[in-house]
Design a protein around this motif. Structure first.
Motif, PDB file in Angstrom:
ATOM      1  N   GLU A   1       6.115   7.586   7.323  1.00  0.00           N
ATOM      2  CA  GLU A   1       5.129   6.830   8.116  1.00  0.00           C
ATOM      3  C   GLU A   1       5.559   5.364   8.126  1.00  0.00           C
ATOM      4  O   GLU A   1       5.138   4.556   7.308  1.00  0.00           O
ATOM      5  N   GLY A   2       6.429   5.054   9.073  1.00  0.00           N
ATOM      6  CA  GLY A   2       7.054   3.734   9.117  1.00  0.00           C
ATOM      7  C   GLY A   2       6.068   2.634   9.482  1.00  0.00           C
ATOM      8  O   GLY A   2       5.194   2.823  10.334  1.00  0.00           O
ATOM      9  N   ILE A   3       6.235   1.507   8.851  1.00  0.00           N
ATOM     10  CA  ILE A   3       5.349   0.366   9.109  1.00  0.00           C
ATOM     11  C   ILE A   3       5.742  -0.304  10.425  1.00  0.00           C
ATOM     12  O   ILE A   3       4.885  -0.755  11.186  1.00  0.00           O
ATOM     13  N   THR A   4       7.026  -0.334  10.729  1.00  0.00           N
ATOM     14  CA  THR A   4       7.454  -0.867  12.034  1.00  0.00           C
ATOM     15  C   THR A   4       6.947   0.069  13.136  1.00  0.00           C
ATOM     16  O   THR A   4       6.474  -0.393  14.184  1.00  0.00           O
ATOM     17  N   ARG A   5       7.042   1.375  12.887  1.00  0.00           N
ATOM     18  CA  ARG A   5       6.545   2.363  13.862  1.00  0.00           C
ATOM     19  C   ARG A   5       5.070   2.102  14.182  1.00  0.00           C
ATOM     20  O   ARG A   5       4.673   2.027  15.348  1.00  0.00           O
TER      21      ARG A   5
ATOM     22  N   SER B   1      12.869  14.468  14.330  1.00  0.00           N
ATOM     23  CA  SER B   1      12.056  13.859  13.274  1.00  0.00           C
ATOM     24  C   SER B   1      12.298  12.347  13.230  1.00  0.00           C
ATOM     25  O   SER B   1      11.463  11.560  13.667  1.00  0.00           O
ATOM     26  N   GLU B   2      13.459  11.930  12.761  1.00  0.00           N
ATOM     27  CA  GLU B   2      13.757  10.496  12.684  1.00  0.00           C
ATOM     28  C   GLU B   2      15.246  10.304  12.411  1.00  0.00           C
ATOM     29  O   GLU B   2      15.993  11.280  12.373  1.00  0.00           O
ATOM     30  N   ALA B   3      15.667   9.063  12.232  1.00  0.00           N
ATOM     31  CA  ALA B   3      17.067   8.778  11.906  1.00  0.00           C
ATOM     32  C   ALA B   3      17.202   8.671  10.378  1.00  0.00           C
ATOM     33  O   ALA B   3      16.271   8.999   9.650  1.00  0.00           O
ATOM     34  N   SER B   4      18.357   8.196   9.893  1.00  0.00           N
ATOM     35  CA  SER B   4      18.578   8.228   8.438  1.00  0.00           C
ATOM     36  C   SER B   4      17.648   7.277   7.693  1.00  0.00           C
ATOM     37  O   SER B   4      17.337   7.484   6.533  1.00  0.00           O
ATOM     38  N   GLY B   5      17.174   6.226   8.383  1.00  0.00           N
ATOM     39  CA  GLY B   5      16.248   5.297   7.736  1.00  0.00           C
ATOM     40  C   GLY B   5      15.442   4.554   8.776  1.00  0.00           C
ATOM     41  O   GLY B   5      15.100   3.382   8.576  1.00  0.00           O
ATOM     42  N   MET B   6      15.155   5.233   9.881  1.00  0.00           N
ATOM     43  CA  MET B   6      14.409   4.610  10.987  1.00  0.00           C
ATOM     44  C   MET B   6      13.603   5.683  11.694  1.00  0.00           C
ATOM     45  O   MET B   6      14.036   6.834  11.760  1.00  0.00           O
TER      46      MET B   6
ATOM     47  N   ALA C   1      14.820  11.750  -1.943  1.00  0.00           N
ATOM     48  CA  ALA C   1      14.884  12.233  -0.556  1.00  0.00           C
ATOM     49  C   ALA C   1      16.090  11.667   0.180  1.00  0.00           C
ATOM     50  O   ALA C   1      16.504  12.214   1.205  1.00  0.00           O
ATOM     51  N   TYR C   2      16.630  10.585  -0.330  1.00  0.00           N
ATOM     52  CA  TYR C   2      17.670   9.883   0.430  1.00  0.00           C
ATOM     53  C   TYR C   2      19.050  10.527   0.328  1.00  0.00           C
ATOM     54  O   TYR C   2      19.997  10.051   0.948  1.00  0.00           O
ATOM     55  N   ILE C   3      19.147  11.655  -0.417  1.00  0.00           N
ATOM     56  CA  ILE C   3      20.402  12.408  -0.353  1.00  0.00           C
ATOM     57  C   ILE C   3      20.603  12.927   1.068  1.00  0.00           C
ATOM     58  O   ILE C   3      21.716  12.884   1.606  1.00  0.00           O
TER      59      ILE C   3
ATOM     60  N   LYS D   1       0.834  -1.200   0.000  1.00  0.00           N
ATOM     61  CA  LYS D   1       0.000   0.000   0.000  1.00  0.00           C
ATOM     62  C   LYS D   1       0.875   1.260   0.000  1.00  0.00           C
ATOM     63  O   LYS D   1       0.628   2.199  -0.773  1.00  0.00           O
ATOM     64  N   ARG D   2       1.905   1.276   0.848  1.00  0.00           N
ATOM     65  CA  ARG D   2       2.756   2.475   0.904  1.00  0.00           C
ATOM     66  C   ARG D   2       3.484   2.682  -0.422  1.00  0.00           C
ATOM     67  O   ARG D   2       3.644   3.817  -0.886  1.00  0.00           O
ATOM     68  N   LEU D   3       3.899   1.589  -1.041  1.00  0.00           N
ATOM     69  CA  LEU D   3       4.590   1.725  -2.329  1.00  0.00           C
ATOM     70  C   LEU D   3       3.638   2.312  -3.379  1.00  0.00           C
ATOM     71  O   LEU D   3       4.038   3.177  -4.178  1.00  0.00           O
TER      72      LEU D   3
ATOM     73  N   GLY E   1      12.581   0.216  12.301  1.00  0.00           N
ATOM     74  CA  GLY E   1      12.550   0.218  10.845  1.00  0.00           C
ATOM     75  C   GLY E   1      12.671  -1.213  10.343  1.00  0.00           C
ATOM     76  O   GLY E   1      13.070  -2.104  11.095  1.00  0.00           O
ATOM     77  N   THR E   2      12.331  -1.402   9.092  1.00  0.00           N
ATOM     78  CA  THR E   2      12.388  -2.755   8.533  1.00  0.00           C
ATOM     79  C   THR E   2      13.804  -3.300   8.600  1.00  0.00           C
ATOM     80  O   THR E   2      14.029  -4.434   9.012  1.00  0.00           O
ATOM     81  N   ALA E   3      14.781  -2.483   8.176  1.00  0.00           N
ATOM     82  CA  ALA E   3      16.164  -2.957   8.198  1.00  0.00           C
ATOM     83  C   ALA E   3      16.670  -3.034   9.637  1.00  0.00           C
ATOM     84  O   ALA E   3      17.270  -4.021  10.049  1.00  0.00           O
TER      85      ALA E   3
ATOM     86  N   GLY F   1       5.988   9.340   1.121  1.00  0.00           N
ATOM     87  CA  GLY F   1       6.417   8.322   0.170  1.00  0.00           C
ATOM     88  C   GLY F   1       7.889   8.028   0.417  1.00  0.00           C
ATOM     89  O   GLY F   1       8.599   8.862   0.980  1.00  0.00           O
ATOM     90  N   LYS F   2       8.318   6.844   0.003  1.00  0.00           N
ATOM     91  CA  LYS F   2       9.762   6.542   0.083  1.00  0.00           C
ATOM     92  C   LYS F   2      10.357   6.930  -1.262  1.00  0.00           C
ATOM     93  O   LYS F   2      10.582   6.085  -2.137  1.00  0.00           O
ATOM     94  N   ILE F   3      10.548   8.243  -1.428  1.00  0.00           N
ATOM     95  CA  ILE F   3      10.984   8.778  -2.717  1.00  0.00           C
ATOM     96  C   ILE F   3      12.515   8.757  -2.767  1.00  0.00           C
ATOM     97  O   ILE F   3      13.180   9.301  -1.869  1.00  0.00           O
TER      98      ILE F   3
HETATM   99  C1  LIG Z   1      13.599   7.589   6.135  1.00  0.00           C
HETATM  100  C2  LIG Z   1      13.009   6.379   6.786  1.00  0.00           C
HETATM  101  N1  LIG Z   1      12.339   6.513   7.938  1.00  0.00           N
HETATM  102  C3  LIG Z   1      11.785   5.451   8.564  1.00  0.00           C
HETATM  103  C4  LIG Z   1      11.882   4.181   8.044  1.00  0.00           C
HETATM  104  C5  LIG Z   1      11.245   3.021   8.749  1.00  0.00           C
HETATM  105  O1  LIG Z   1      10.107   2.593   8.013  1.00  0.00           O
HETATM  106  P1  LIG Z   1       9.633   1.070   8.028  1.00  0.00           P
HETATM  107  O2  LIG Z   1       9.390   0.707   9.434  1.00  0.00           O
HETATM  108  O3  LIG Z   1       8.381   1.097   7.211  1.00  0.00           O
HETATM  109  O4  LIG Z   1      10.708   0.263   7.406  1.00  0.00           O
HETATM  110  C6  LIG Z   1      12.580   3.984   6.844  1.00  0.00           C
HETATM  111  C7  LIG Z   1      12.722   2.660   6.257  1.00  0.00           C
HETATM  112  O5  LIG Z   1      11.981   2.282   5.420  1.00  0.00           O
HETATM  113  C8  LIG Z   1      13.129   5.115   6.185  1.00  0.00           C
HETATM  114  O6  LIG Z   1      13.800   4.973   5.035  1.00  0.00           O
END
Ligand SMILES: Cc1ncc(COP(=O)(O)O)c(C=O)c1O
Length: 304
Positions: A215-219, A189-194, A160-162, A61-63, A253-255, A155-157
């Motif tokens: 809007e993290g799915i693990t969150r 706000s958040e970490a680099s990917g969490m 944005a990851y720069i 759905k998020r994708l 986060g997922t990772a 969105g996971k655009i």
């Molecule tokens: C910027 C960012 N924030 C948060 C998350 C955590 O999201 P999720 O729990 O959906 O993996 C991710 C990883 O996908 C991310 O890239």
């Protein structure tokens, strides 16, 4: 050394990973006009012929929502079916991280999202722990998380990851494991990917969805789990100084799964993390398909 799964889903079919190639003129490569998902799939501890995908429906759905920001249509059932075909073809034996990716595949030069060809692929990579489960050290980044009115942060655009990349490298090069980003209001706000959670006086607190977070799915899963375990959850702006005096701070986060933060800047955090430990134990069992009440959080794929 990256252990990619042998097959990618590319242009509507599974082909050998090494044959899935793009032109150097691909539009998305130049403008970051792509969006991706990141999912974990693990072997079913109770059935060697089955693989478990955590919250596949939410990821699909998020994708598809991310694809909307790219002004292209992506169907959730199409994503889920492609993921299943991809797993069956690859028959993985180890836990994997799966990357579905939607992107402007045109070779045209103008940055735009209209009148442009888009495409979709999936590949996978074997992945163990992305961050140490024993805890990470973090610094507050000198980079600011983007604002939702300049970039669709729900969105996971790719583009944005720069900012994530700059913040992560700054953190690592200055001796830390991970970066914590403040938003343009100066709030956490958040970490680099969490996403980030703090615990204060028994309350579980996390920046709300209006704090320029993904809007993290693990969150969302952690919030739901905490509430159903009688923990008071508060979504509200978090000040930087609160980080240093919290009873617990952790990332989701997922990772990263659920990763404790053991030090922020020069402040050592408590090693006692009862709330995080409870949530982590429960979430781990759910992802392993061992909790019947949460069976609907896990998609079982028969890879036989
Ligand atoms: C910027 C960012 N924030 C948060 C998350 C955590 O999201 P999720 O729990 O959906 O993996 C991710 C990883 O996908 C991310 O890239």
């Amino acid at each position: 050394m990256h252990n990619f799964l042998p097959f990618a889903w590319f242009e509507g079919q599974c082909i050998p990973f090494n044959d899935a190639k793009l032109s150097i003129a691909t539009h998305a490569l130049h403008y970051g006009t792509a969006a991706f998902g990141g999912m974990r799939a693990i072997p079913d501890p109770n059935n060697s012929k089955s693989f478990l995908l955590f919250r596949a429906d939410k990821h699909a759905k998020r994708l598809c929502q991310s694809a909307k920001f790219l002004m292209t249509e992506l169907d959730e059932d199409f994503v889920l079916n492609s993921l299943e075909t991809f797993l069956v073809k690859n028959k993985p034996t180890q836990p994997v991280y799966i990357r579905p990716f939607v992107y402007t595949s045109d070779l045209g030069i103008a940055p735009r999202l209209h009148n442009i060809e888009t495409n979709f692929f999936i590949y996978g990579i074997e992945l163990g722990d992305y961050l140490s489960p024993d805890g990470v050290t973090c610094r507050v980044s000198s980079w600011t998380r983007q604002q939702d009115n300049s970039l669709p942060l729900r969105g996971k655009i790719s583009g944005a990851y720069i900012t994530s990349s700059l913040a992560k490298t700054e953190a690592v090069k200055s001796g830390f494991d991970e970066a914590l980003l403040l938003n343009s209001q100066g709030k956490v706000s958040e970490a680099s990917g969490m996403n980030i959670f703090i615990v204060r006086n028994g309350d579980l607190i996390t920046p709300g969805v209006d704090q320029d977070i993904l809007e993290g799915i693990t969150r969302a899963s952690v919030i739901e789990l905490a509430k159903s375990n009688g923990i008071n959850v508060i979504e509200r702006p978090v000040d930087k100084t609160e980080l240093f005096i919290s009873d617990e701070v952790f990332l989701t986060g997922t990772a990263a799964k659920i990763t404790p933060i053991k030090m922020i800047e020069t402040t050592l955090m408590s090693k006692e993390m009862p709330t995080m430990n409870l949530l982590r134990d429960k979430l781990t069992k759910i992802t392993e398909g061992l909790v019947p009440e949460y069976e609907n959080w896990v998609k079982r794929v028969n890879i036989d």
